[in-house]
Design a protein around this motif. Structure first.
Motif, mmCIF file in Angstrom:
data_model
loop_
_atom_site.group_PDB
_atom_site.id
_atom_site.type_symbol
_atom_site.label_atom_id
_atom_site.label_comp_id
_atom_site.label_asym_id
_atom_site.label_seq_id
_atom_site.Cartn_x
_atom_site.Cartn_y
_atom_site.Cartn_z
ATOM 1 N N ILE A 47 -17.904 -3.807 47.998
ATOM 2 C CA ILE A 47 -16.175 -4.125 47.926
ATOM 3 C C ILE A 47 -15.762 -3.193 47.906
ATOM 4 C CG2 ILE A 47 -14.536 -4.814 46.173
ATOM 5 C CD1 ILE A 47 -16.679 -6.634 44.578
ATOM 6 N N ASP A 48 -16.123 -1.829 47.320
ATOM 7 C CA ASP A 48 -15.192 -0.564 47.064
ATOM 8 C C ASP A 48 -15.987 -0.439 48.984
ATOM 9 O OD1 ASP A 48 -14.683 -1.202 44.751
ATOM 10 O OD2 ASP A 48 -15.594 0.372 43.584
ATOM 11 N N GLN A 49 -16.008 -0.598 49.802
ATOM 12 C CA GLN A 49 -16.519 0.487 50.262
ATOM 13 C C GLN A 49 -15.747 -0.713 51.397
ATOM 14 O OE1 GLN A 49 -20.713 0.157 52.237
ATOM 15 N NE2 GLN A 49 -19.646 1.757 53.800
ATOM 16 N N PHE A 50 -15.928 -1.563 51.525
ATOM 17 C CA PHE A 50 -15.267 -2.568 52.121
ATOM 18 C C PHE A 50 -12.872 -2.470 51.857
ATOM 19 C CE2 PHE A 50 -12.601 -6.548 52.897
ATOM 20 C CZ PHE A 50 -12.793 -7.106 53.727
ATOM 21 N N ASN A 51 -12.445 -2.357 50.716
ATOM 22 C CA ASN A 51 -11.462 -2.213 50.720
ATOM 23 C C ASN A 51 -10.858 -0.367 50.782
ATOM 24 O OD1 ASN A 51 -11.550 -4.461 49.167
ATOM 25 N ND2 ASN A 51 -11.425 -3.618 47.161
ATOM 26 N N SER A 52 -12.011 0.566 50.311
ATOM 27 C CA SER A 52 -11.600 1.709 51.462
ATOM 28 C C SER A 52 -11.097 1.194 52.663
ATOM 29 C CB SER A 52 -12.528 2.690 51.427
ATOM 30 O OG SER A 52 -13.600 2.268 52.030
ATOM 31 N N LYS A 53 -11.569 0.506 53.689
ATOM 32 C CA LYS A 53 -11.233 0.939 54.587
ATOM 33 C C LYS A 53 -9.822 0.696 54.964
ATOM 34 C CE LYS A 53 -15.548 -0.950 56.580
ATOM 35 N NZ LYS A 53 -16.978 -2.159 57.243
ATOM 36 N N PHE A 54 -8.731 -0.329 53.932
ATOM 37 C CA PHE A 54 -7.413 -1.019 54.084
ATOM 38 C C PHE A 54 -6.997 -0.224 53.288
ATOM 39 C CE2 PHE A 54 -10.163 -4.795 55.416
ATOM 40 C CZ PHE A 54 -9.693 -5.172 56.666
ATOM 41 N N GLU A 55 -7.432 -0.304 51.703
ATOM 42 C CA GLU A 55 -5.764 1.094 51.148
ATOM 43 C C GLU A 55 -5.474 2.095 51.280
ATOM 44 O OE1 GLU A 55 -8.602 -1.232 47.102
ATOM 45 O OE2 GLU A 55 -8.957 1.148 48.114
ATOM 46 N N PRO A 56 -5.966 2.607 52.052
ATOM 47 C CA PRO A 56 -4.990 3.714 53.269
ATOM 48 C C PRO A 56 -4.206 4.318 53.850
ATOM 49 C CG PRO A 56 -7.456 4.871 53.481
ATOM 50 C CD PRO A 56 -7.737 2.804 52.390
ATOM 51 N N TYR A 57 -3.795 2.511 54.400
ATOM 52 C CA TYR A 57 -2.989 2.021 54.783
ATOM 53 C C TYR A 57 -1.562 1.131 53.931
ATOM 54 C CZ TYR A 57 -5.850 2.490 58.841
ATOM 55 O OH TYR A 57 -6.720 3.079 59.974
ATOM 56 N N ALA A 58 -1.833 0.809 52.856
ATOM 57 C CA ALA A 58 -1.151 0.260 51.849
ATOM 58 C C ALA A 58 -0.279 1.535 50.891
ATOM 59 C CB ALA A 58 -2.019 -0.471 50.608
ATOM 60 N N ARG A 59 0.406 1.573 52.342
ATOM 61 C CA ARG A 59 1.067 2.931 51.436
ATOM 62 C C ARG A 59 2.904 3.011 52.146
ATOM 63 N NH1 ARG A 59 -0.305 8.008 55.845
ATOM 64 N NH2 ARG A 59 -0.561 6.833 57.969
ATOM 65 N N GLY A 60 3.616 3.056 51.644
ATOM 66 C CA GLY A 60 5.252 3.312 52.058
ATOM 67 C C GLY A 60 5.464 4.627 52.907
ATOM 68 N N VAL A 61 6.975 4.844 53.107
ATOM 69 C CA VAL A 61 6.915 5.684 54.625
ATOM 70 C C VAL A 61 7.835 7.267 53.025
ATOM 71 C CG1 VAL A 61 8.094 4.333 55.945
ATOM 72 C CG2 VAL A 61 9.611 5.065 53.844
ATOM 73 N N GLU A 62 7.345 8.477 53.847
ATOM 74 C CA GLU A 62 7.646 9.789 52.799
ATOM 75 C C GLU A 62 9.179 9.885 54.156
ATOM 76 O OE1 GLU A 62 4.460 12.679 52.539
ATOM 77 O OE2 GLU A 62 3.501 11.083 52.382
ATOM 78 N N GLY A 63 9.782 10.688 53.545
ATOM 79 C CA GLY A 63 11.393 10.915 53.743
ATOM 80 C C GLY A 63 12.346 10.482 52.423
ATOM 81 N N THR A 64 13.118 9.937 53.527
ATOM 82 C CA THR A 64 14.986 9.493 53.117
ATOM 83 C C THR A 64 14.952 8.532 54.313
ATOM 84 O OG1 THR A 64 15.193 11.928 52.262
ATOM 85 C CG2 THR A 64 16.854 10.494 51.644
ATOM 86 N N SER A 65 15.349 6.687 53.435
ATOM 87 C CA SER A 65 15.541 6.216 53.747
ATOM 88 C C SER A 65 16.938 6.223 53.807
ATOM 89 C CB SER A 65 15.111 5.131 53.276
ATOM 90 O OG SER A 65 13.247 4.922 53.574
ATOM 91 N N GLY A 66 17.794 5.194 54.745
ATOM 92 C CA GLY A 66 18.889 5.016 54.502
ATOM 93 C C GLY A 66 19.746 5.687 55.884
ATOM 94 N N ALA A 67 21.267 5.424 55.903
ATOM 95 C CA ALA A 67 21.861 6.259 56.478
ATOM 96 C C ALA A 67 22.020 7.429 55.934
ATOM 97 C CB ALA A 67 23.374 5.524 55.837
ATOM 98 N N GLY A 68 21.612 8.506 57.797
ATOM 99 C CA GLY A 68 20.917 10.228 57.097
ATOM 100 C C GLY A 68 19.714 10.817 56.608
ATOM 101 N N GLY A 69 19.578 10.116 56.532
ATOM 102 C CA GLY A 69 17.995 9.849 56.395
ATOM 103 C C GLY A 69 16.634 10.885 57.318
ATOM 104 N N THR A 70 15.927 10.613 56.801
ATOM 105 C CA THR A 70 15.250 11.234 58.145
ATOM 106 C C THR A 70 13.633 10.913 57.163
ATOM 107 O OG1 THR A 70 16.101 12.946 58.365
ATOM 108 C CG2 THR A 70 13.459 12.894 59.306
ATOM 109 N N LEU A 71 12.963 10.161 58.046
ATOM 110 C CA LEU A 71 11.079 10.281 57.862
ATOM 111 C C LEU A 71 10.449 10.253 58.971
ATOM 112 C CD1 LEU A 71 11.704 5.489 57.223
ATOM 113 C CD2 LEU A 71 11.940 7.927 55.613
ATOM 114 N N TYR A 72 9.702 11.042 57.354
ATOM 115 C CA TYR A 72 8.863 11.791 58.488
ATOM 116 C C TYR A 72 7.227 11.391 58.474
ATOM 117 C CZ TYR A 72 8.419 14.048 53.942
ATOM 118 O OH TYR A 72 7.994 14.521 52.470
ATOM 119 N N ALA A 73 6.636 10.325 57.482
ATOM 120 C CA ALA A 73 5.620 9.943 57.718
ATOM 121 C C ALA A 73 5.442 8.607 57.050
ATOM 122 C CB ALA A 73 4.872 10.939 56.216
ATOM 123 N N GLY A 74 4.322 8.342 57.523
ATOM 124 C CA GLY A 74 3.950 6.752 57.102
ATOM 125 C C GLY A 74 3.209 6.090 57.578
ATOM 126 N N ASN A 75 3.549 4.511 57.888
ATOM 127 C CA ASN A 75 1.937 3.812 58.832
ATOM 128 C C ASN A 75 2.857 4.108 60.184
ATOM 129 O OD1 ASN A 75 -0.413 3.275 57.448
ATOM 130 N ND2 ASN A 75 1.281 1.595 56.263
#
Length: 241
Positions: A47-75
């Motif tokens: 089960i852990d091996q199966f889930n490990s294929k998907f869980e790395p993508y269960a992430r948000g974006v990195e950086g500052t969202s919204g007006a004037g912000g800059t995102l620099y990492a994510g899916n």
């Protein structure tokens, strides 16, 4: 006296027999428990091996969202395609059954909202799966929130077409999900390059099957990097007149 000695021998023999029997019972129970624990451990590892294929993508974006912000990492769109094809392969191997199916849904892409993989319900090896084989192709998404009973008539979009699709609308410059720029930044006075994308995909939900404990659904939401154009302009300034 002789009878008393014989009686003592008999009692001792019985005690030894009881001790040996108790030892056998203990070893049997210990062995059974070990076997059960081993099987449970192996199942959890799978089960852990199966889930490990998907869980790395269960992430948000990195950086500052919204007006004037800059995102620099994510899916990125490439991550979305990777996880979608992974889900497709798993669904195909399991004939898209309810217990092992993985659904990937992506929201927020203009003109194709939502797009999804793996939401065919009630299918089996000789049933609906075979009937829909002409549209259940790798590298394709279903398009739109059409009721499940109309799945056979749903439109699809090639992932390659999604990569070159203009998602910026009719007005203004063309914008694609693959738009990216190489940005040089300093980390403790050590410069390094990172690729910054115009669009990222925030994972808004990951759920697990109550039956198997495996990932059975992931949802993503498109998020525009509002600081992308300013970043590009700063890297390519307009020359003075």
């Amino acid at each position: 006296m002789e009878n008393a000695v014989k009686a003592m021998y008999m009692v001792a023999a019985m005690l030894i027999a009881v001790m040996i029997m108790g030892l056998f019972i203990y070893l049997f129970r210990t062995g059974s428990l070990f076997g059960t624990n081993y099987e449970l451990k192996k199942q959890q590892e799978q089960i852990d091996q199966f889930n490990s294929k998907f869980e790395p993508y269960a992430r948000g974006v990195e950086g500052t969202s919204g007006a004037g912000g800059t995102l620099y990492a994510g899916n990125t769109i490439f991550d979305i395609i990777t996880v979608a094809n992974l889900a497709f392969d798993i669904n195909e191997r399991n004939y898209n059954d309810n217990k092992n199916r993985v659904e990937i849904q992506v929201n927020g892409i203009p003109g194709n909202d939502p797009i999804s993989i793996g939401i065919i319900h009630g299918t089996d090896r000789n049933g609906q799966y075979d009937e829909l084989s002409n549209i259940l192709k790798k590298n394709r998404f279903f398009v739109g929130a059409i009721p499940l009973e109309n799945e056979s008539s749903r439109d699809t979009i090639l992932m390659d077409d999604l990569l070159i699709k203009n998602v910026g609308g009719a007005s203004g410059a063309e914008k694609k999900l693959t738009d990216a720029v190489l940005n040089t930044v300093n980390d403790n006075n050590i410069p390094y390059n990172r690729t910054v994308y115009r669009y990222y995909f925030n994972c808004t939900n990951i759920s697990y099957s109550e039956q198997s404990g495996k990932v059975n659904k992931m949802e993503f939401e498109l998020e525009q990097n509002t600081g992308y154009d300013a970043l590009v302009s700063a890297m390519n300034p307009v020359p003075p007149i």
